[in-house]
Motif scaffolding. Structure first.
Motif, PDB file in Angstrom:
ATOM      1  N   ARG A 182      32.834  30.423  44.105  1.00 54.50           N
ATOM      2  CA  ARG A 182      33.651  30.088  42.938  1.00 54.50           C
ATOM      3  C   ARG A 182      33.861  31.315  42.055  1.00 54.50           C
ATOM      4  N   LEU A 183      32.827  32.126  41.905  1.00 55.59           N
ATOM      5  CA  LEU A 183      32.969  33.360  41.127  1.00 55.59           C
ATOM      6  C   LEU A 183      33.950  34.317  41.792  1.00 55.59           C
ATOM      7  N   LEU A 184      33.844  34.451  43.100  1.00 53.82           N
ATOM      8  CA  LEU A 184      34.748  35.342  43.827  1.00 53.82           C
ATOM      9  C   LEU A 184      36.193  34.863  43.737  1.00 53.82           C
ATOM     10  N   GLY A 185      36.377  33.543  43.754  1.00 52.12           N
ATOM     11  CA  GLY A 185      37.730  33.007  43.702  1.00 52.12           C
ATOM     12  C   GLY A 185      38.391  33.170  42.348  1.00 52.12           C
ATOM     13  N   ARG A 186      37.622  32.977  41.278  1.00 56.79           N
ATOM     14  CA  ARG A 186      38.213  33.005  39.938  1.00 56.79           C
ATOM     15  C   ARG A 186      38.178  34.389  39.291  1.00 56.79           C
ATOM     16  N   GLY A 187      37.266  35.228  39.723  1.00 56.43           N
ATOM     17  CA  GLY A 187      37.156  36.548  39.112  1.00 56.43           C
ATOM     18  C   GLY A 187      38.193  37.522  39.633  1.00 56.43           C
ATOM     19  N   ARG A 188      38.204  38.694  39.025  1.00 60.13           N
ATOM     20  CA  ARG A 188      39.131  39.758  39.435  1.00 60.13           C
ATOM     21  C   ARG A 188      38.395  40.722  40.349  1.00 60.13           C
ATOM     22  N   GLN A 189      38.837  40.770  41.600  1.00 54.77           N
ATOM     23  CA  GLN A 189      38.199  41.622  42.596  1.00 54.77           C
ATOM     24  C   GLN A 189      38.868  42.992  42.638  1.00 54.77           C
ATOM     25  N   ARG A 190      38.048  43.978  43.018  1.00 53.48           N
ATOM     26  CA  ARG A 190      38.594  45.328  43.136  1.00 53.48           C
ATOM     27  C   ARG A 190      37.756  46.138  44.104  1.00 53.48           C
ATOM     28  N   MET A 191      38.410  46.793  45.052  1.00 56.86           N
ATOM     29  CA  MET A 191      37.714  47.748  45.903  1.00 56.86           C
ATOM     30  C   MET A 191      37.513  49.034  45.115  1.00 56.86           C
ATOM     31  N   LYS A 245      28.710  32.414  56.713  1.00 57.37           N
ATOM     32  CA  LYS A 245      29.259  31.067  56.944  1.00 57.37           C
ATOM     33  C   LYS A 245      28.175  29.995  57.015  1.00 57.37           C
ATOM     34  N   ASP A 246      26.962  30.368  57.427  1.00 57.52           N
ATOM     35  CA  ASP A 246      25.883  29.389  57.530  1.00 57.52           C
ATOM     36  C   ASP A 246      24.982  29.361  56.301  1.00 57.52           C
ATOM     37  N   VAL A 247      25.377  30.082  55.259  1.00 60.50           N
ATOM     38  CA  VAL A 247      24.579  30.141  54.024  1.00 60.50           C
ATOM     39  C   VAL A 247      25.353  29.445  52.906  1.00 60.50           C
ATOM     40  N   PRO A 248      24.862  28.342  52.374  1.00 60.27           N
ATOM     41  CA  PRO A 248      25.552  27.711  51.246  1.00 60.27           C
ATOM     42  C   PRO A 248      25.633  28.677  50.061  1.00 60.27           C
ATOM     43  N   HIS A 249      26.848  28.953  49.609  1.00 67.75           N
ATOM     44  CA  HIS A 249      27.002  29.838  48.451  1.00 67.75           C
ATOM     45  C   HIS A 249      28.216  29.422  47.626  1.00 67.75           C
ATOM     46  N   ALA A 250      28.222  28.142  47.246  1.00 66.96           N
ATOM     47  CA  ALA A 250      29.353  27.589  46.510  1.00 66.96           C
ATOM     48  C   ALA A 250      29.559  28.286  45.168  1.00 66.96           C
ATOM     49  N   SER A 301      35.074  32.455  50.208  1.00 65.00           N
ATOM     50  CA  SER A 301      33.820  32.690  50.927  1.00 65.00           C
ATOM     51  C   SER A 301      33.501  34.181  50.974  1.00 65.00           C
ATOM     52  N   LEU A 302      32.226  34.497  50.849  1.00 66.63           N
ATOM     53  CA  LEU A 302      31.803  35.891  50.950  1.00 66.63           C
ATOM     54  C   LEU A 302      32.150  36.472  52.318  1.00 66.63           C
ATOM     55  N   SER A 303      32.231  35.631  53.342  1.00 64.28           N
ATOM     56  CA  SER A 303      32.571  36.113  54.684  1.00 64.28           C
ATOM     57  C   SER A 303      33.964  36.720  54.743  1.00 64.28           C
ATOM     58  N   LEU A 304      34.822  36.402  53.778  1.00 63.98           N
ATOM     59  CA  LEU A 304      36.190  36.927  53.776  1.00 63.98           C
ATOM     60  C   LEU A 304      36.321  38.189  52.940  1.00 63.98           C
ATOM     61  N   VAL A 305      35.219  38.640  52.363  1.00 70.53           N
ATOM     62  CA  VAL A 305      35.221  39.875  51.581  1.00 70.53           C
ATOM     63  C   VAL A 305      34.549  40.957  52.408  1.00 70.53           C
ATOM     64  N   LEU A 358      19.470  34.417  46.349  1.00 78.35           N
ATOM     65  CA  LEU A 358      20.306  34.891  45.237  1.00 78.35           C
ATOM     66  C   LEU A 358      21.256  33.799  44.759  1.00 78.35           C
ATOM     67  N   GLU A 359      21.801  33.043  45.691  1.00 75.17           N
ATOM     68  CA  GLU A 359      22.675  31.928  45.306  1.00 75.17           C
ATOM     69  C   GLU A 359      21.914  30.934  44.441  1.00 75.17           C
ATOM     70  N   ARG A 360      20.735  30.575  44.858  1.00 77.93           N
ATOM     71  CA  ARG A 360      19.941  29.573  44.125  1.00 77.93           C
ATOM     72  C   ARG A 360      19.454  30.104  42.778  1.00 77.93           C
ATOM     73  N   ASP A 361      18.941  31.320  42.782  1.00 76.82           N
ATOM     74  CA  ASP A 361      18.238  31.834  41.600  1.00 76.82           C
ATOM     75  C   ASP A 361      19.142  32.543  40.605  1.00 76.82           C
ATOM     76  N   TRP A 362      20.308  33.042  41.061  1.00 77.80           N
ATOM     77  CA  TRP A 362      21.152  33.846  40.188  1.00 77.80           C
ATOM     78  C   TRP A 362      22.596  33.348  40.099  1.00 77.80           C
ATOM     79  N   PHE A 363      23.291  33.240  41.222  1.00 80.20           N
ATOM     80  CA  PHE A 363      24.714  32.924  41.134  1.00 80.20           C
ATOM     81  C   PHE A 363      24.961  31.509  40.613  1.00 80.20           C
ATOM     82  N   ALA A 364      24.141  30.535  41.010  1.00 77.66           N
ATOM     83  CA  ALA A 364      24.325  29.170  40.510  1.00 77.66           C
ATOM     84  C   ALA A 364      24.103  29.079  39.000  1.00 77.66           C
TER      85      ALA A 364
END
Length: 350
Positions: free
Chosen positions: A32-41, A23-28, A341-345, A292-298
């Protein structure tokens, strides 16, 4: 357009330890990837077996991880390739400490210089003098040691990742028609030898952690590991086991580089979150996630938004459950899907 797959062990924090770890780490971008992609356990899987499957080697239930790690070392690959029938064990230096009734094991961080090369060389020389009947000890780095065994063993050894910060008694060698008792005895003898060595006497006087045991794991020979059909993608990783798996698959691995990975079909292993997860070090995990957010996910999210990536997949291996995310070309048009948010996964706790 290209395809990109990331393997990111440790991305999902075990939920009971922290209710909202990210929650305290910016990871917009990641949200966005988690929200739009297809998740699977996914079923529980180690990162090594996940990588083997992604590289087309899923038919190997028991990986010779020591031989593969040696193959992936910058200064060990030639030795491993030239002696494919030798049986190897990782023999990594560790610290044992008491906590109540338990003996806990912790690893040494190679990035922090906790063991210098001279200390490693002196301890390995002593081990070769006293335990020559086991085989030959060597090191490719001060914290990564190997044993080329004189005789193969059928005992089962647990990975170092499995036992870090946990009671050692739950992870001692098992099976092997009595081999397990032999290796437990060997461990006890090695602990005595290391405890009495001048290197550890000096470390104790300086208030530094003792190198008071080894951890054996990864039993096997590289020759037991076949080569699949020639793969059609590149592999990027720093982890020597991942690099060894790539070389066994006929791929010369490179270092992780987001710009190169976005120009050709690539499998990337990013393991900066793995150690913080093993130690439940939330602050260090959050720092690594921010990087990772800065260098890869963004950058990946930007490429997906402009349609430059045909397919993106994210794999998070875990010992009790795994997680995957897939993002096809059509996912970028799902504007109605809110960021997650990653906190909800959550994965089950490890």
């Amino acid at each position: 357009m290209t395809c990109l797959a990331l393997v990111v062990p440790g991305l999902i924090w075990p939920s009971p330890q922290a209710p909202h770890p990210a929650k305290d780490v910016p990871h917009a971008a990641l949200a966005r990837l988690l929200g739009r992609g297809r998740q699977r356990m996914e079923p529980a899987v180690s990162r090594e077996h996940l990588l083997a499957r992604l590289l087309g080697m899923e038919s190997h239930p028991s990986l010779p991880l020591a031989a593969l790690r040696l193959l992936g070392e910058e200064n060990g690959s030639g030795h491993a390739q030239g002696d494919g029938k030798a049986h190897w064990l990782c023999a990594d230096p560790v610290n044992l400490s008491f906590m109540g009734d338990h003996v806990l094991l912790d690893e040494f961080d190679g990035d922090e210089g906790e063991i210098d090369a001279a200390e490693a060389a002196a301890l390995i020389a002593a081990l070769n003098d006293e335990f020559a009947d086991l085989g030959h000890f060597s090191a490719t780095a001060p914290t990564r040691w190997y044993l080329r065994m004189e005789c193969p063993t059928k005992a089962h050894f647990f990975s170092l990742d499995d036992v870090v910060c946990r009671p050692v008694r739950d992870f001692l060698p098992t099976g092997g028609e009595g081999d397990d008792r032999h290796w437990r005895h060997v461990l006890n003898e090695i602990q005595v030898a290391l405890h009495n060595h001048p290197v550890n006497i000096a470390r104790g006087a300086d208030g530094r952690r003792l190198i008071n045991s080894l951890w054996f794991w990864g039993n096997g020979a590289q020759s037991t590991f076949g080569t699949p059909d020639t793969p059609r993608f590149a592999v990027q990783a720093f982890d020597p086991v991942a690099r060894g798996l790539a070389r066994a698959a006929g791929i010369e691995p490179g270092a992780p580089d987001v710009n190169h990975s976005l120009r050709a079909d690539t499998l990337v292993v990013l393991d900066t979150l793995a150690s913080p997860i093993r130690h439940l070090d939330l602050a260090r995990w959050q720092d690594a996630l921010a990087a990772l957010e800065r260098d890869w996910f963004a950058p990946i999210a930007r490429e997906l938004d402009r349609g430059a990536l045909r397919h993106f997949a994210l794999y998070v291996p875990g010992e009790r459950a795994g997680f995957s995310l897939t993002f096809g070309s059509g996912a970028r048009w799902r504007f109605w899907r809110k960021p997650l948010s990653l906190s909800l996964v959550h994965c089950p706790p490890t």
